[in-house]
Each structure stands twice: as C-alpha cells, then as structure tokens.
Scaffold this motif. Structure first.
Motif, short mmCIF file in Angstrom:
data_model
loop_
_atom_site.label_atom_id
_atom_site.label_comp_id
_atom_site.label_asym_id
_atom_site.label_seq_id
_atom_site.Cartn_x
_atom_site.Cartn_y
_atom_site.Cartn_z
N THR A 1 0.78 -1.18 -0.01
CA THR A 1 0.10 0.04 0.10
C THR A 1 0.70 1.33 0.00
O THR A 1 0.55 2.29 -0.86
CB THR A 1 -0.93 0.19 1.39
N LEU A 2 1.83 1.56 0.83
CA LEU A 2 2.61 2.50 1.00
C LEU A 2 3.76 2.70 -0.24
O LEU A 2 4.06 3.88 -0.46
CB LEU A 2 3.37 2.75 2.36
N CYS A 3 4.22 1.49 -0.48
CA CYS A 3 5.01 1.67 -1.73
C CYS A 3 4.36 2.29 -2.95
O CYS A 3 5.01 3.03 -3.70
CB CYS A 3 5.68 0.33 -2.03
N ALA A 4 3.17 2.01 -3.03
CA ALA A 4 2.47 2.39 -4.30
C ALA A 4 2.33 4.17 -4.04
O ALA A 4 1.99 4.71 -5.16
CB ALA A 4 1.06 1.75 -4.26
N GLN A 5 2.56 4.46 -2.86
CA GLN A 5 2.43 6.02 -2.98
C GLN A 5 3.89 6.84 -2.75
O GLN A 5 4.03 7.83 -2.39
CB GLN A 5 1.67 6.35 -1.44
N GLY A 6 4.92 5.99 -3.15
CA GLY A 6 6.19 6.42 -3.20
C GLY A 6 7.18 6.53 -1.97
O GLY A 6 8.10 7.20 -1.93
N TYR A 7 7.01 5.36 -1.15
CA TYR A 7 7.71 5.34 -0.09
C TYR A 7 8.56 3.99 0.00
O TYR A 7 7.96 2.89 -0.60
CB TYR A 7 6.95 5.16 1.27
N ALA A 8 9.52 4.20 0.52
CA ALA A 8 10.44 2.82 0.98
C ALA A 8 9.74 2.46 2.37
O ALA A 8 9.44 3.25 3.19
CB ALA A 8 11.89 3.20 1.13
#
Length: 319
Positions: A111-118
């Motif tokens: 979920t969070l990687c899809a928002q540009g986070y490691a």
C-alpha cells in the motif's frame, strides 16, 4: 442430479460433483476460520496479495537481523522500478507484545510503496522471551539500522517516519516521546520526522489485562512505561488515529495523549473514525478493505507533509 433406477436411489456424476463441491466448500470454510483464529493477519496479507496480483509492484531490497534473537529482524521494500532515495516509513506491528511477524504485514508495503515510500517492516522480541523495555530497545535498534543502511537500499535516512498499530503504536509512541531509547542507539530526535500511531495504548496504568501484566507488570516504576508521561515541547509531529468502535484499546488513550501534546505545544492530529474497530484500522491498509479509505486518507497527507524534502517543508511553512 440424483436419479432412481430399478427401485434403488443412485447418484449420477452431477450429484457427486455437487456433493464434492459442498464438502470442499465446508472444508475450505473450516480451514479459513482456523487460519483467522491462528493468524488473522497472515490471512489478511494473503488476501491482499491475491487481489493485488502478487508482489510484482514491490521489490524486497533488504532482509536483515539487527540483533542476535530471531525476532530482531526486518524487511525493506521499494516500489518496483525505482531506486530512490525515497522517504522511509518504518512500520512496527501489533500483537499484544506477544505475537506477530513482519512478513505478515507486507500489505503495508504494497500500500505505501504505491504512494512513493520505501517501507521497512520491523520485528521485536516478544513475551514470554522478553518484557519491557525489550520492545523499545529493539525498535531503536531497527531505526538505527535504517539510519545506517537505508541509503544504500534506496531510502533517505533524513526522511524517516514511524508507524505502528496497537502494541506497535505504543512502541513507536515511546520511541518518539522518550528520548532515552534513541539516545541508547546513538540517535537523536532528528532521526524521526513524524509518527503515525494507530489504535495505540498510551495511558494504561494500572495494568489490568494479561497483555499489559505480562509485558509491563515487572517494571520497577510503572510510570516510566506510559507514553503520556513523556510529552515534551520538542516532540516530533504525531498523528493519532483510532476508531470509536474500538473495545480493545479504548479511544480515550489517543484523546488523552492528544490533549497532553496540545498543552505542550506539540503539532498533533487526533482522528476518531466512526464505526471502526481495533482491527478495522489496520485492515483498511489491505484489499478489499481498503475500499474504505478513511484511514489512508488521514495517514497519507500526514506522511507527505512530515517526509517532504526540507526545501519543500520550509516553503509550505512560509505559506
């Protein structure tokens, strides 16, 4: 279809197929319920992976031990096709300080990687092998690993946010509020840009549940186990999210901490979600439950703000 021949009841192949499917369905339901009872998070993670078509959108860039105990481990993920440096979310799982494994929370990474986070998923020693303050020592050690190693795996050590659910929310809150734990790992408050605490216990003395008695009952000074007692003016920004239907960790925990933070002049955002349970908050990070976007729509803007590059953060403050 069932049929009768020569006065005897016989079942044709369609009937046997139907019975077989019913039996398989019953067995599948029993297995599913057993899985939910034994490791509901793993089932949630498996469903999210299936509905996402696998892990193709993320890639694991590190799997490491930050201590000798098998539970002192972490996994780091990046969005597929990116090399960074990306802002980092260090997530610490719940489980009453007695259960949980980082690998079962890979839906957080999806979920969070899809928002540009490691995304780093960190474990910690659990009861009965460990008690307070082991979970905090391990959280600080995991953060130290990210600070030292994140850059070579595509993360930006200067833009780290903490996030945790339930017992994990307690862990990240204490790491944020009580400076001794980061100091013991050779870090200072600047290592944390902000903290997301989901359905966390922050003011729970006297200890009156098995989980709190087991993990905190032997602490020499119970007051030193309570996050609410460590609020200070230079605390990094905090987002406190809880559901009004949470009967496991009462919403009063987040309310009380938010009031104490506000009184100290600390930037904080308390959010109470109507009809959301203790488990419901973390479920909203996984498909199909992420269709209810209330938790994500609260968490993502906060993360974007606290992990923004310094020049962008200054520009926003000026406006």
């Amino acid at each position: 279809m069932a049929r009768v021949t020569k006065g005897k009841w016989r079942m044709g192949w369609i009937g046997w197929t139907a019975v077989s499917l019913i039996l398989l369905g019953v067995l599948g339901l029993v297995a599913f319920r057993h899985a939910l009872q034994t490791n509901a998070v793993a089932v949630l993670n498996g469903g999210d992976k299936l509905l996402n078509g696998g892990d193709g959108a993320i890639r694991q860039v590190a799997a490491a031990q930050f201590g000798p105990d098998p539970a002192q481990k972490l996994e780091m993920f990046l969005p597929q096709g990116t090399n960074g440096p990306l802002p980092v979310v260090l997530f610490i799982h719940g489980g009453s300080w007695a259960s949980g494994d980082p690998r079962d929370y890979r839906f957080i990474a999806r979920t969070l990687c899809a928002q540009g986070y490691a995304v780093v998923l960190a474990g910690y020693r659990l009861y009965p092998q460990a008690r307070f303050p082991a979970m905090l020592e391990d959280g600080a050690s995991a953060l130290r690993w990210v600070h030292d190693n994140g850059a070579k795996h595509g993360g930006d050590p200067a833009r780290i946010a903490l996030m945790g659910h339930s017992a994990g929310a307690y862990n990240v809150a204490m790491l944020t509020l009580d400076p001794q734990w980061l100091k013991s790992a050779g870090l200072d408050d600047r290592a944390i840009r902000g903290t997301v605490a989901l359905a966390g216990p922050f003011d729970f003395f006297p200890f009156d549940t098995d989980a709190t008695i087991n993990s905190f009952g032997s602490a020499p000074d119970p007051a030193l186990t309570q996050p609410i007692n460590f609020v200070r003016r230079d605390t990094p920004p905090m987002l406190l999210v809880t559901g009004d239907a949470d009967t496991r960790v009462k919403p009063r925990n987040s309310k009380a901490l938010a009031q104490r933070l506000t009184a100290a002049g600390v930037p904080n955002t308390p959010v109470l979600l109507e009809g959301v349970t203790h488990e419901g908050i973390i479920m909203q990070f996984a498909r199909p439950f992420s269709r209810d976007r209330r938790t994500l729509d609260t968490v993502l803007p906060f993360l974007a703000k606290v992990t923004a590059p310094a020049s962008v953060a200054v520009h926003r403050q000026d406006r």
